[in-house]
Design a protein around this motif. Sequence first.
Motif, PDB file in Angstrom:
ATOM      1  N   LEU A 142      39.320  43.765  45.752  1.00  9.46           N
ATOM      2  CA  LEU A 142      38.441  44.701  45.047  1.00  9.46           C
ATOM      3  C   LEU A 142      38.688  46.137  45.507  1.00  9.46           C
ATOM      4  N   GLU A 143      38.899  46.302  46.802  1.00 11.10           N
ATOM      5  CA  GLU A 143      39.143  47.642  47.345  1.00 11.10           C
ATOM      6  C   GLU A 143      40.435  48.225  46.783  1.00 11.10           C
ATOM      7  N   LYS A 144      41.459  47.396  46.680  1.00 10.73           N
ATOM      8  CA  LYS A 144      42.724  47.853  46.094  1.00 10.73           C
ATOM      9  C   LYS A 144      42.542  48.217  44.625  1.00 10.73           C
ATOM     10  N   ALA A 145      41.755  47.410  43.906  1.00 14.62           N
ATOM     11  CA  ALA A 145      41.537  47.670  42.486  1.00 14.62           C
ATOM     12  C   ALA A 145      40.788  48.982  42.270  1.00 14.62           C
ATOM     13  N   LEU A 146      39.887  49.313  43.173  1.00 19.31           N
ATOM     14  CA  LEU A 146      39.184  50.594  43.070  1.00 19.31           C
ATOM     15  C   LEU A 146      40.153  51.764  43.185  1.00 19.31           C
ATOM     16  N   GLY A 147      41.234  51.562  43.925  1.00 20.31           N
ATOM     17  CA  GLY A 147      42.247  52.605  44.088  1.00 20.31           C
ATOM     18  C   GLY A 147      43.329  52.569  43.025  1.00 20.31           C
ATOM     19  N   GLY A 148      43.141  51.703  42.025  1.00 20.96           N
ATOM     20  CA  GLY A 148      44.123  51.625  40.946  1.00 20.96           C
ATOM     21  C   GLY A 148      45.126  50.517  41.085  1.00 20.96           C
ATOM     22  N   GLY A 149      45.054  49.751  42.160  1.00 21.80           N
ATOM     23  CA  GLY A 149      45.974  48.629  42.344  1.00 21.80           C
ATOM     24  C   GLY A 149      45.251  47.317  42.164  1.00 21.80           C
ATOM     25  N   GLY A 150      45.627  46.320  42.982  1.00 18.14           N
ATOM     26  CA  GLY A 150      44.939  45.037  42.917  1.00 18.14           C
ATOM     27  C   GLY A 150      45.349  44.192  41.727  1.00 18.14           C
ATOM     28  N   ASP A 151      44.684  43.064  41.580  1.00 16.55           N
ATOM     29  CA  ASP A 151      45.054  42.141  40.516  1.00 16.55           C
ATOM     30  C   ASP A 151      44.094  42.247  39.333  1.00 16.55           C
ATOM     31  N   ILE A 158      35.246  44.536  38.715  1.00 10.05           N
ATOM     32  CA  ILE A 158      34.774  45.922  38.791  1.00 10.05           C
ATOM     33  C   ILE A 158      34.230  46.375  37.443  1.00 10.05           C
ATOM     34  N   GLY A 159      34.896  45.958  36.361  1.00  5.54           N
ATOM     35  CA  GLY A 159      34.413  46.306  35.030  1.00  5.54           C
ATOM     36  C   GLY A 159      33.083  45.655  34.695  1.00  5.54           C
ATOM     37  N   LEU A 160      32.889  44.411  35.149  1.00  8.03           N
ATOM     38  CA  LEU A 160      31.647  43.691  34.857  1.00  8.03           C
ATOM     39  C   LEU A 160      30.463  44.229  35.653  1.00  8.03           C
ATOM     40  N   TYR A 161      30.703  44.549  36.922  1.00  5.53           N
ATOM     41  CA  TYR A 161      29.601  44.894  37.814  1.00  5.53           C
ATOM     42  C   TYR A 161      29.548  46.369  38.217  1.00  5.53           C
ATOM     43  N   GLY A 162      30.535  47.150  37.799  1.00  4.00           N
ATOM     44  CA  GLY A 162      30.552  48.551  38.212  1.00  4.00           C
ATOM     45  C   GLY A 162      30.643  48.695  39.719  1.00  4.00           C
ATOM     46  N   THR A 163      31.474  47.882  40.346  1.00  6.62           N
ATOM     47  CA  THR A 163      31.582  47.817  41.803  1.00  6.62           C
ATOM     48  C   THR A 163      31.975  49.160  42.409  1.00  6.62           C
ATOM     49  N   THR A 164      31.294  49.508  43.499  1.00  4.23           N
ATOM     50  CA  THR A 164      31.601  50.728  44.232  1.00  4.23           C
ATOM     51  C   THR A 164      32.052  50.387  45.649  1.00  4.23           C
ATOM     52  N   GLY A 165      32.538  51.402  46.349  1.00  7.06           N
ATOM     53  CA  GLY A 165      32.922  51.197  47.741  1.00  7.06           C
ATOM     54  C   GLY A 165      31.750  50.750  48.591  1.00  7.06           C
ATOM     55  N   LYS A 166      30.562  51.265  48.297  1.00  8.07           N
ATOM     56  CA  LYS A 166      29.369  50.862  49.042  1.00  8.07           C
ATOM     57  C   LYS A 166      29.047  49.392  48.803  1.00  8.07           C
ATOM     58  N   ASP A 167      29.270  48.926  47.570  1.00 13.00           N
ATOM     59  CA  ASP A 167      29.036  47.503  47.274  1.00 13.00           C
ATOM     60  C   ASP A 167      29.952  46.623  48.117  1.00 13.00           C
ATOM     61  N   ILE A 168      31.194  47.050  48.257  1.00 10.41           N
ATOM     62  CA  ILE A 168      32.151  46.276  49.050  1.00 10.41           C
ATOM     63  C   ILE A 168      31.736  46.268  50.521  1.00 10.41           C
ATOM     64  N   GLN A 169      31.270  47.406  51.036  1.00  9.41           N
ATOM     65  CA  GLN A 169      30.793  47.470  52.413  1.00  9.41           C
ATOM     66  C   GLN A 169      29.587  46.545  52.618  1.00  9.41           C
TER      67      GLN A 169
END
Length: 256
Positions: A142-151, A158-169
């Motif tokens: 998820l962290e990689k996807a927030l930066g434009g990478g990931g799977d 992230i699209g479904l839940y609007g995941t943020t860095g704080k959510d990951i923490q």
Amino acid sequence: MEPIGRVFARDFSAARHTVDSRDGRDGSHVVTPGGAWCRRLFIVGALTECRGSGDVMQARIADPTGTFRVSADWQSPDVVETLGYIEPPAFVAVTGRATLNGSGSRAYAAVDAEAINVVDRTARDIWVLATAGATLGRLEALEKALGGGGDERAATVIGLYGTTGKDIQDKAGMVRTALASVLPDLAVGEIAPVAGRDLLLAAIEDEGGARGIPESDAVALGVRSGLSARDAQRALEELLAAGECYQPASGMIKPI
């Protein structure tokens, strides 16, 4: 064989979305905010509540982060019967199908149980360690996807839940909480399988009196030793057939 996932209760209970498989033939996944795609699950925790009758049972199973809702019906008669023999609280392992019931804010995730067995604290702690590792791997994606990478799956979450860095923490904090519950210096050695009839015979020898014990009590002992109700009944038949137990009176069982 379809892989079985592991997810903590807090993450699973926060799920509000499902995603269909690509071909549309294999059903849907319950997708959690922490990045888990759940179809079939393996969970281990403390059975804290069990209610129901007949062909339907409802249970709550707690891990260090929260509680799973678990149900069983006529499609899994062995689970229904086994639950009837287990007295909470008890550590149990459950394999089942992930479901999302209701919709919108009223939606809740649950597990339709396919198998259940009593286990010990060590089994629970091993599950926590394995689930922590799987969860951290998903959080990294998820962290990689927030930066434009990931799977692709991480991007979908992230699209479904609007995941943020704080959510990951926050989810990483959940993992730390779970790991803090594990017994220190846990050593995972070789686990040798034990035949069901040997488990049951040992339990009967420990609990049986001069007159023996009722058959239903013998099955209950087998369940508390880690067998399903069906396996306990089968083990009892094997013990009688092998002459290791006998019936001093109708409905009673006693070891030789």
